[in-house]
Design a protein around this motif. Sequence first.
Motif, mmCIF file in Angstrom:
data_model
loop_
_atom_site.group_PDB
_atom_site.id
_atom_site.type_symbol
_atom_site.label_atom_id
_atom_site.label_comp_id
_atom_site.label_asym_id
_atom_site.label_seq_id
_atom_site.Cartn_x
_atom_site.Cartn_y
_atom_site.Cartn_z
ATOM 1 N N LEU A 128 35.884 22.121 -14.360
ATOM 2 C CA LEU A 128 35.427 20.737 -14.193
ATOM 3 C C LEU A 128 34.894 20.157 -15.498
ATOM 4 N N PRO A 129 33.945 20.801 -16.181
ATOM 5 C CA PRO A 129 33.503 20.224 -17.460
ATOM 6 C C PRO A 129 34.620 20.155 -18.500
ATOM 7 N N TRP A 130 35.543 21.102 -18.455
ATOM 8 C CA TRP A 130 36.705 21.069 -19.368
ATOM 9 C C TRP A 130 37.524 19.800 -19.125
ATOM 10 N N ALA A 131 37.887 19.563 -17.858
ATOM 11 C CA ALA A 131 38.684 18.382 -17.520
ATOM 12 C C ALA A 131 37.948 17.102 -17.889
ATOM 13 N N GLN A 132 36.668 17.038 -17.565
ATOM 14 C CA GLN A 132 35.887 15.838 -17.869
ATOM 15 C C GLN A 132 35.824 15.579 -19.370
ATOM 16 N N HIS A 133 35.658 16.629 -20.143
ATOM 17 C CA HIS A 133 35.573 16.471 -21.610
ATOM 18 C C HIS A 133 36.847 15.840 -22.165
ATOM 19 N N PHE A 134 37.999 16.377 -21.774
ATOM 20 C CA PHE A 134 39.242 15.899 -22.375
ATOM 21 C C PHE A 134 39.672 14.540 -21.820
ATOM 22 N N ILE A 135 39.333 14.254 -20.572
ATOM 23 C CA ILE A 135 39.620 12.914 -20.042
ATOM 24 C C ILE A 135 38.740 11.884 -20.743
ATOM 25 N N ASN A 136 37.446 12.176 -20.865
ATOM 26 C CA ASN A 136 36.549 11.233 -21.547
ATOM 27 C C ASN A 136 36.944 11.039 -23.008
ATOM 28 N N ARG A 137 37.313 12.109 -23.665
ATOM 29 C CA ARG A 137 37.733 12.010 -25.075
ATOM 30 C C ARG A 137 38.947 11.089 -25.198
ATOM 31 N N VAL A 170 44.013 7.607 -14.297
ATOM 32 C CA VAL A 170 42.727 7.150 -13.746
ATOM 33 C C VAL A 170 42.456 7.854 -12.415
ATOM 34 N N TYR A 171 43.489 8.027 -11.621
ATOM 35 C CA TYR A 171 43.353 8.790 -10.358
ATOM 36 C C TYR A 171 42.827 10.193 -10.649
ATOM 37 N N ASN A 172 43.381 10.843 -11.660
ATOM 38 C CA ASN A 172 42.906 12.177 -12.037
ATOM 39 C C ASN A 172 41.457 12.134 -12.499
ATOM 40 N N ALA A 173 41.127 11.140 -13.298
ATOM 41 C CA ALA A 173 39.742 11.010 -13.773
ATOM 42 C C ALA A 173 38.769 10.923 -12.605
ATOM 43 N N GLN A 174 39.138 10.144 -11.617
ATOM 44 C CA GLN A 174 38.267 9.999 -10.442
ATOM 45 C C GLN A 174 38.187 11.293 -9.642
ATOM 46 N N ARG A 175 39.287 12.033 -9.576
ATOM 47 C CA ARG A 175 39.275 13.341 -8.899
ATOM 48 C C ARG A 175 38.290 14.293 -9.560
ATOM 49 N N TYR A 176 38.170 14.192 -10.875
ATOM 50 C CA TYR A 176 37.290 15.098 -11.615
ATOM 51 C C TYR A 176 35.943 14.452 -11.943
ATOM 52 N N ASN A 177 35.598 13.422 -11.162
ATOM 53 C CA ASN A 177 34.263 12.806 -11.213
ATOM 54 C C ASN A 177 33.912 12.217 -12.582
ATOM 55 N N VAL A 178 34.911 11.656 -13.248
ATOM 56 C CA VAL A 178 34.661 10.911 -14.479
ATOM 57 C C VAL A 178 34.247 9.490 -14.099
ATOM 58 N N ASP A 179 33.192 8.992 -14.730
ATOM 59 C CA ASP A 179 32.705 7.641 -14.454
ATOM 60 C C ASP A 179 33.588 6.631 -15.180
ATOM 61 N N VAL A 180 34.548 6.073 -14.459
ATOM 62 C CA VAL A 180 35.511 5.158 -15.072
ATOM 63 C C VAL A 180 34.862 3.811 -15.411
ATOM 64 N N SER A 181 33.715 3.501 -14.811
ATOM 65 C CA SER A 181 33.061 2.215 -15.075
ATOM 66 C C SER A 181 32.629 2.077 -16.533
ATOM 67 N N GLN A 182 32.520 3.192 -17.251
ATOM 68 C CA GLN A 182 32.143 3.111 -18.663
ATOM 69 C C GLN A 182 33.325 2.682 -19.549
ATOM 70 N N TYR A 183 34.491 2.517 -18.901
ATOM 71 C CA TYR A 183 35.702 2.074 -19.607
ATOM 72 C C TYR A 183 36.203 0.799 -18.921
ATOM 73 N N PRO A 184 35.568 -0.343 -19.181
ATOM 74 C CA PRO A 184 35.838 -1.553 -18.387
ATOM 75 C C PRO A 184 37.274 -2.074 -18.498
ATOM 76 N N THR A 185 37.909 -1.918 -19.643
ATOM 77 C CA THR A 185 39.285 -2.396 -19.770
ATOM 78 C C THR A 185 40.229 -1.522 -18.955
ATOM 79 N N ILE A 186 40.065 -0.223 -19.061
ATOM 80 C CA ILE A 186 40.860 0.708 -18.248
ATOM 81 C C ILE A 186 40.653 0.412 -16.770
ATOM 82 N N LYS A 187 39.416 0.240 -16.369
ATOM 83 C CA LYS A 187 39.078 -0.003 -14.957
ATOM 84 C C LYS A 187 39.726 -1.297 -14.464
ATOM 85 N N ARG A 188 39.641 -2.357 -15.270
ATOM 86 C CA ARG A 188 40.205 -3.642 -14.866
ATOM 87 C C ARG A 188 41.713 -3.565 -14.677
ATOM 88 N N ILE A 189 42.393 -2.985 -15.654
ATOM 89 C CA ILE A 189 43.854 -2.908 -15.572
ATOM 90 C C ILE A 189 44.275 -2.038 -14.395
#
Length: 216
Positions: A128-137, A170-189
Motif C-alpha cells: 500500500l505505501p509503495w503504490a501510494q508513493h509512486f501514484i503520488n509521485r 485515477v480509479y487505481n489511485a482511489q483504490r489505494y486510498n490516494v487523496d485525489v483532491s490534492q490534484y484539482p486538475t486531474i480530479k476535474r478532468i
Amino acid sequence: MATQTKPVLHGYFRSSCSWRVRIAFALKGIEYNHVAVNLIKDGGQQFTERYKTLNPMQQVPAVEIDGTTLFQSLAVIQYIDETRPGPRLLPVDPKARAQVRMISDLVASGIQPLQNVYVLQKIGAEKLPWAQHFINRGFQALETILKQTSGKYCVGDEISMADICLVPQVYNAQRYNVDVSQYPTIKRINETLLEIEAFKLSHPSRQPDTPADLSA
C-alpha cells in the motif's frame, strides 16, 4: 479498413490496460467479443501456456484484430485509431499529438507498471505505501503538465488517448486510498470524463467478468 469479424479482447475487468482498450472501442463504436482472463484465480490465468501464445509477456490485454494479435494497450489504441472511423484519439496537430503521447506514456510507463498486481504481489506487506508513493509521485508531475495542456480534457477540448489513460489511473489511485483532491486538475478532468457514456460502459463495475459484489 472494414472487417467482418469482431475483435476479441482478452482482458480483466479491473485491469487498467484492458480498460483503456475498452474505452477506445466504446469511443469508436466498435463491437467486440470479450474473453475473461482472471489475474487472480488459479494463480493468474495469464500465466497459462495457452495465454502465453497470445501475449508472451503474460499480461492483459491481448486483442485479436484483423488477423493479428496485438498487446500493449497504447499500441492497440493507436492501431484502432488508424484503422477505424469515428472520433480521433490522437490530434492532427503535431504538438498536441506529442502532448497526448507524453501524458499517455507518463501514466502507462511512469505510474501504472509500478503499482500493478504483479509488482504489488512481489512487494508484499509494504504494497500500500509503495503504490501510494509512486501514484503520488506521478500525479504531482501530471498535475503540473495538465495545468499547461488541458482545456475541458487532458489536451485541449477533445477527448484523446491521454484521457483514456487518465481515468483508469485515477480509479487505481482511489483504490489505494490516494487523496485525489490534492490534484484539482486531474480530479476535474476525471469527473468530466466519467459523465461520458463510453467511460461509463467500459467501467470495471459493468463488465462480463465483474464479480457480483462489485457490479453496478
